[in-house]
Design a protein around this motif. Structure first.
Motif, PDB file in Angstrom:
ATOM      1  N   TYR A  20       8.207  13.384   1.427  1.00  0.00           N
ATOM      2  CA  TYR A  20       7.207  14.388   1.800  1.00  0.00           C
ATOM      3  C   TYR A  20       7.501  15.736   1.146  1.00  0.00           C
ATOM      4  O   TYR A  20       6.615  16.569   1.002  1.00  0.00           O
ATOM      5  N   THR A  23       5.633  15.786  -2.239  1.00  0.00           N
ATOM      6  CA  THR A  23       4.184  15.999  -2.124  1.00  0.00           C
ATOM      7  C   THR A  23       3.844  17.247  -1.313  1.00  0.00           C
ATOM      8  O   THR A  23       2.683  17.471  -0.986  1.00  0.00           O
ATOM      9  N   THR A  27      -0.142  13.830   2.810  1.00  0.00           N
ATOM     10  CA  THR A  27      -0.195  12.372   2.929  1.00  0.00           C
ATOM     11  C   THR A  27      -1.450  11.811   2.293  1.00  0.00           C
ATOM     12  O   THR A  27      -1.608  10.602   2.212  1.00  0.00           O
ATOM     13  N   ASP A  33      -9.113   7.088  -4.464  1.00  0.00           N
ATOM     14  CA  ASP A  33      -8.531   5.960  -3.756  1.00  0.00           C
ATOM     15  C   ASP A  33      -7.904   5.044  -4.793  1.00  0.00           C
ATOM     16  O   ASP A  33      -8.561   4.196  -5.365  1.00  0.00           O
ATOM     17  N   ASP A  35      -5.453   2.200  -6.323  1.00  0.00           N
ATOM     18  CA  ASP A  35      -4.821   0.928  -6.022  1.00  0.00           C
ATOM     19  C   ASP A  35      -3.517   0.879  -6.811  1.00  0.00           C
ATOM     20  O   ASP A  35      -3.362   1.581  -7.813  1.00  0.00           O
ATOM     21  N   SER A  73       5.382   4.282 -10.279  1.00  0.00           N
ATOM     22  CA  SER A  73       6.204   4.391  -9.082  1.00  0.00           C
ATOM     23  C   SER A  73       7.603   3.833  -9.322  1.00  0.00           C
ATOM     24  O   SER A  73       8.607   4.442  -8.940  1.00  0.00           O
ATOM     25  N   ALA A  81       3.213   5.359  -2.123  1.00  0.00           N
ATOM     26  CA  ALA A  81       2.316   6.342  -1.499  1.00  0.00           C
ATOM     27  C   ALA A  81       2.503   7.727  -2.110  1.00  0.00           C
ATOM     28  O   ALA A  81       1.520   8.452  -2.343  1.00  0.00           O
ATOM     29  N   LYS A  84       1.000   7.719  -5.662  1.00  0.00           N
ATOM     30  CA  LYS A  84      -0.465   7.789  -5.635  1.00  0.00           C
ATOM     31  C   LYS A  84      -0.941   9.224  -5.468  1.00  0.00           C
ATOM     32  O   LYS A  84      -1.914   9.648  -6.097  1.00  0.00           O
ATOM     33  N   ILE A  85      -0.269  10.002  -4.641  1.00  0.00           N
ATOM     34  CA  ILE A  85      -0.657  11.401  -4.426  1.00  0.00           C
ATOM     35  C   ILE A  85      -0.453  12.205  -5.699  1.00  0.00           C
ATOM     36  O   ILE A  85      -1.334  12.966  -6.127  1.00  0.00           O
TER      37      ILE A  85
END
Length: 129
Positions: A20, A23, A27, A33, A35, A73, A81, A84-85
């Protein structure tokens, strides 16, 4: 238990930065969006990077050739996650182009993966071992 003055982690632990923190506590991404199979590639010529965080520069450098979000990643050693951000931020800034994987009509459709019978035979063979 560590003694006073001893490090509380070992050299194999690597950098101890919480996801966290990378980023800045977010979240949710910049509205895309993504994938894990979404392909991303750096825009050519790449505009000047607005972020000073090293992760953004690493993503732009890595994506000079098309990479999936999962590959990015893995290369960055960050959770999916978080990646992706970060990738979403770069897409929003126009640094990366993306192409989402083709959507299937149902979850049972395995087109592109192979024949279900072959997968079942492989699974049966593994179970016999």
């Amino acid at each position: 238990m560590t003694r006073i003055g001893e490090p509380w982690f070992d050299n194999a632990a690597g950098p101890l930065v919480r996801p966290y923190a990378v980023t800045r506590g977010r979240t949710m991404g910049a509205g895309h969006d993504l994938d894990m199979l979404t392909l991303v590639v750096t825009v050519s010529p790449a505009p000047r990077l607005q972020h000073i965080e090293t992760e953004y520069a690493e993503i732009v450098q890595l994506c000079r050739t098309a990479q999936s979000v999962a590959e990015v990643s893995a290369h960055l050693n960050l959770p999916l996650a978080v990646t992706k951000i970060l990738v979403g931020d770069l897409i929003a800034e126009g640094m990366l182009n993306f192409r989402a994987p083709a959507a299937s009509d149902s979850y049972n459709d395995i087109s592109g993966i192979g024949d279900l019978h072959i997968l079942q035979a492989v699974l049966d063979g593994i179970r016999k071992l």
